[in-house]
Design a protein around this motif. Structure first.
Motif, PDB file in Angstrom:
ATOM      1  N   UNK A  32       0.800  -1.338  -0.078  1.00 11.52           N
ATOM      2  CA  UNK A  32      -0.020   0.109   0.034  1.00 11.52           C
ATOM      3  C   UNK A  32       0.703   1.104  -0.017  1.00 11.52           C
ATOM      4  N   UNK A  33       1.917   1.185   0.497  1.00  9.59           N
ATOM      5  CA  UNK A  33       2.728   2.377   0.848  1.00  9.59           C
ATOM      6  C   UNK A  33       3.482   2.737  -0.644  1.00  9.59           C
ATOM      7  N   UNK A  78       0.795   7.805  -5.882  1.00  8.18           N
ATOM      8  CA  UNK A  78      -0.219   8.780  -5.887  1.00  8.18           C
ATOM      9  C   UNK A  78       0.457  10.102  -5.638  1.00  8.18           C
ATOM     10  N   UNK A  79       1.151  10.369  -4.664  1.00 10.55           N
ATOM     11  CA  UNK A  79       1.820  11.455  -4.093  1.00 10.55           C
ATOM     12  C   UNK A  79       2.648  11.969  -5.176  1.00 10.55           C
ATOM     13  N   UNK A  80       3.420  11.100  -5.988  1.00  9.65           N
ATOM     14  CA  UNK A  80       4.563  11.713  -6.973  1.00  9.65           C
ATOM     15  C   UNK A  80       3.455  12.149  -8.109  1.00  9.65           C
ATOM     16  N   UNK A  81       2.216  11.581  -8.497  1.00 12.82           N
ATOM     17  CA  UNK A  81       1.574  11.911  -9.576  1.00 12.82           C
ATOM     18  C   UNK A  81       0.933  13.279  -9.205  1.00 12.82           C
ATOM     19  N   UNK A  82       0.378  13.438  -8.077  1.00  8.33           N
ATOM     20  CA  UNK A  82      -0.092  14.744  -7.497  1.00  8.33           C
ATOM     21  C   UNK A  82       0.945  15.810  -7.523  1.00  8.33           C
ATOM     22  N   UNK A  83       2.155  15.665  -7.050  1.00  4.13           N
ATOM     23  CA  UNK A  83       2.970  16.881  -6.995  1.00  4.13           C
ATOM     24  C   UNK A  83       3.937  17.179  -8.298  1.00  4.13           C
ATOM     25  N   UNK A  84       3.820  16.238  -9.344  1.00  2.00           N
ATOM     26  CA  UNK A  84       4.273  16.360 -10.458  1.00  2.00           C
ATOM     27  C   UNK A  84       4.026  17.463 -11.333  1.00  2.00           C
TER      28      UNK A  84
END
Length: 51
Positions: free
Chosen positions: A34-35, A41-47
């Motif tokens: 899950x991590x 998801x975090x990488x996509x949202x901050x890219x």
């Protein structure tokens, strides 16, 4: 509405795997951890220049 509003990510469990999804239609790879799905998801949202 801000750019962030267009990219809300979630993680979804499918059997033994966890996937990251975004409201823009992006989907991350299936992960057993899950991590790792959350990190995708975090990488996509901050890219910058997300697609």
């Amino acid at each position: 509405m801000t750019e962030q509003d267009h990219h809300r990510t979630t993680t979804v469990e499918q059997g033994r795997f966890c996937l990251a999804h975004c409201t823009c239609g992006w989907r991350g790879p299936a992960r057993r951890a899950r991590s790792m799905a959350r990190a995708d998801a975090e990488a996509h949202a901050s890219a910058p220049g997300r697609t």
